[in-house]
Design a protein around this motif. Sequence first.
Motif, short mmCIF file in Angstrom:
data_model
loop_
_atom_site.label_atom_id
_atom_site.label_comp_id
_atom_site.label_asym_id
_atom_site.label_seq_id
_atom_site.Cartn_x
_atom_site.Cartn_y
_atom_site.Cartn_z
N VAL A 96 40.04 21.53 44.60
CA VAL A 96 39.95 22.39 43.41
C VAL A 96 40.92 21.87 42.35
CG1 VAL A 96 40.35 24.71 42.51
CG2 VAL A 96 39.25 24.39 44.75
N HIS A 97 40.40 21.58 41.17
CA HIS A 97 41.27 21.07 40.11
C HIS A 97 41.29 21.96 38.88
CE1 HIS A 97 37.67 19.64 38.01
NE2 HIS A 97 37.29 19.02 39.12
N HIS A 98 40.46 23.00 38.84
CA HIS A 98 40.48 23.88 37.67
C HIS A 98 39.86 25.22 38.03
CE1 HIS A 98 40.79 24.83 33.41
NE2 HIS A 98 39.57 25.30 33.45
N ILE A 99 40.43 26.30 37.48
CA ILE A 99 39.88 27.64 37.63
C ILE A 99 39.77 28.28 36.26
CG2 ILE A 99 40.18 29.93 38.64
CD1 ILE A 99 41.86 28.63 40.84
N THR A 100 38.57 28.70 35.90
CA THR A 100 38.34 29.42 34.64
C THR A 100 38.32 30.91 34.94
OG1 THR A 100 37.03 27.59 33.77
CG2 THR A 100 36.80 29.72 32.67
N ARG A 101 39.21 31.65 34.32
CA ARG A 101 39.32 33.08 34.59
C ARG A 101 38.28 33.87 33.81
NH1 ARG A 101 45.78 34.43 35.04
NH2 ARG A 101 46.41 32.52 36.10
N GLY A 102 38.04 35.07 34.28
CA GLY A 102 37.12 35.98 33.61
C GLY A 102 36.69 37.05 34.59
N ASP A 103 35.81 37.95 34.12
CA ASP A 103 35.29 38.98 35.02
C ASP A 103 34.66 38.35 36.26
OD1 ASP A 103 36.16 40.94 33.31
OD2 ASP A 103 34.24 41.13 32.28
N THR A 104 34.03 37.21 36.05
CA THR A 104 33.66 36.33 37.16
C THR A 104 34.37 35.01 36.91
OG1 THR A 104 31.65 35.64 36.00
CG2 THR A 104 31.43 37.40 37.62
N ALA A 105 35.07 34.52 37.91
CA ALA A 105 35.83 33.29 37.76
C ALA A 105 34.98 32.11 38.19
CB ALA A 105 37.09 33.35 38.62
N VAL A 106 35.31 30.96 37.64
CA VAL A 106 34.62 29.72 38.00
C VAL A 106 35.67 28.76 38.59
CG1 VAL A 106 33.25 27.77 37.22
CG2 VAL A 106 32.90 30.04 36.20
N VAL A 107 35.46 28.36 39.84
CA VAL A 107 36.37 27.48 40.55
C VAL A 107 35.70 26.11 40.64
CG1 VAL A 107 37.68 27.11 42.68
CG2 VAL A 107 37.26 29.45 41.86
N GLN A 108 36.34 25.10 40.04
CA GLN A 108 35.73 23.78 39.88
C GLN A 108 36.34 22.78 40.85
OE1 GLN A 108 33.32 23.06 37.19
NE2 GLN A 108 32.97 21.31 38.56
N THR A 109 35.48 22.05 41.56
CA THR A 109 35.91 20.93 42.40
C THR A 109 35.36 19.64 41.79
OG1 THR A 109 34.00 20.86 43.88
CG2 THR A 109 35.74 22.44 44.41
N PRO A 119 58.01 35.92 51.37
CA PRO A 119 56.74 35.47 50.80
C PRO A 119 56.49 36.07 49.42
CG PRO A 119 56.35 37.09 52.51
CD PRO A 119 57.81 36.74 52.58
N TYR A 120 55.80 35.31 48.59
CA TYR A 120 55.49 35.75 47.23
C TYR A 120 54.02 36.12 47.16
CZ TYR A 120 55.15 35.77 42.13
OH TYR A 120 54.93 36.14 40.82
N LEU A 121 53.76 37.42 47.07
CA LEU A 121 52.41 37.93 46.89
C LEU A 121 52.29 38.49 45.49
CD1 LEU A 121 52.68 37.76 50.03
CD2 LEU A 121 51.11 39.72 50.14
N THR A 122 51.23 38.13 44.80
CA THR A 122 51.08 38.54 43.41
C THR A 122 49.62 38.55 43.00
OG1 THR A 122 51.90 38.13 41.15
CG2 THR A 122 51.29 36.20 42.45
N ARG A 123 49.35 39.20 41.86
CA ARG A 123 48.04 39.21 41.24
C ARG A 123 48.13 38.44 39.92
NH1 ARG A 123 48.50 44.30 43.55
NH2 ARG A 123 46.70 45.09 44.73
N PRO A 124 47.80 37.16 39.90
CA PRO A 124 47.87 36.41 38.64
C PRO A 124 46.85 36.90 37.61
CG PRO A 124 47.87 34.93 40.54
CD PRO A 124 47.50 36.28 41.04
N ALA A 125 45.79 37.53 38.07
CA ALA A 125 44.76 38.10 37.19
C ALA A 125 44.17 39.30 37.92
CB ALA A 125 43.68 37.06 36.89
N PRO A 126 43.47 40.19 37.19
CA PRO A 126 42.95 41.39 37.85
C PRO A 126 42.07 41.11 39.06
CG PRO A 126 42.83 41.64 35.46
CD PRO A 126 43.25 40.22 35.72
N ASN A 127 41.34 40.00 39.04
CA ASN A 127 40.45 39.67 40.17
C ASN A 127 40.92 38.42 40.92
OD1 ASN A 127 39.88 37.89 38.12
ND2 ASN A 127 37.66 37.91 38.44
N MET A 128 42.24 38.16 40.87
CA MET A 128 42.81 37.01 41.56
C MET A 128 44.04 37.44 42.34
SD MET A 128 44.24 33.40 39.94
CE MET A 128 42.62 32.91 39.34
N LEU A 129 44.13 37.04 43.60
CA LEU A 129 45.27 37.33 44.46
C LEU A 129 45.86 36.02 44.96
CD1 LEU A 129 43.69 40.16 46.65
CD2 LEU A 129 45.30 40.48 44.78
#
Length: 434
Positions: free
Chosen positions: A217-230, A356-366
């Motif tokens: 994985v080299h890029h993630i586009t955030r949004g209501d639906t995220a796009v994870v690019q390989t 450990p570091y647990l966080t929500r970087p975005a509303p739909n990302m953990l």
Amino acid sequence: MDLLFSNDRRGHYPPSWYAATADSLPPFAALKGDTRADVCIVGGGYTGLSAALHLAQAGLDVVLLEAHRVGFGASGRNGGQLGSGQRQDQTVLESMVGADHARQLWEMGEAAKALVRSLIAEHRIDCHLKPGVAWTASSERDVGHLHAYAAHLSRRYEYDRIEVLDRGACFALCPSPDYRGGILDMGAGHLHPLRFAQGLARAAAAAGARLHEASHVHHITRGDTAVVQTDAGRVTARHVILAANGYLGGLEPKVSARVMPINNFIVATEPLGTRAREVLTRDVAVADSRFVVNYFRLSHDGRLLFGGGESYGYRFPRDIRAVARKPMLRVFPQLRDVSLDYAWGGTLAITMKRMPYLTRPAPNMLSASGYSGHGVGTAVHAGKLMAQAIQGQAAGFDTLAAVPLPAFPGGGMLRSPLLALAMSWYALRDRLGL
């Protein structure tokens, strides 16, 4: 430079004793083209595999992406110790977050051990799980601290699985001239970490999770639906879980500022035969009280597996055997004539407070990472907690996420040299016995 590709062959496990004695697990196909999922998980170690398993069992459509092989990183290279509680002492946590929150964290640590044991039993994972982890001390001050800590756990947490070891009892268990006493936690345990990771992968796949190896994985586009690019595909998902730990890189700056990758090294001796009793007289694991921890145990084929030495930066040292042999001979000078059949390095991740570091970087990302050497139980548990949070049951995730963890000084740019300086100072104190 990317840590994922700095020290290892693409798509191959490192040449460790673990890899040499693991199951033959056929590769999962790389992701190609576009697909959709409820959840996309980045990283195929304990965290990601546990999240994938629990989400798939709950009926969600899950895609997991791993740049190399499942269990490739710290999950398949570590010392195999399943510790009690959290990485940080309960006395420290009581000062850090208060007595009530500290008790919750202790109970979560115990739940993590129970989870590992239940997964091994339920999915019949053959990973040589055995009880017992000793903490040993090289100074009278540290002996006193360990004995007092055992009493504290008994008094405040009703934890009665610890044997207190004076100098004679410690030497009878572990015949090292370096140790003056310690404690033996029979509620903790040790296992073959790569076989455990591979067992989790099989279980997740059997539950319906779609696992893809060789999918960087080299890029993630955030949004209501995220796009994870390989490199060869992409996943559109309602939720994303970041489970790459020390290999996360620049995918999420908020996490990388608080989670620091460091390298640690392990050697495996030749089979010791009857000389195994010069190392341990019981089949338990050991971790000592030094700031740069030495940890070891006997393998199921009678080798000493010894972890010691750390480095900072991208590259492993050229001679890993020499790095780990030095602390090994300090602990066991009687093994000077023993050959080292395997030597390997691994990248783990630490935080400033060793929690450990647990966080929500975005509303739909953990995200969960930074297990600081306590990941066998904690990472598996964190994966389950994130799976539960996605299903609307976030209490456990929020309890760990509420632990305050500062960023490293200087953020991502300066943290490595500053940390290396600090660690070198503590290592010098260890050598001087201060």
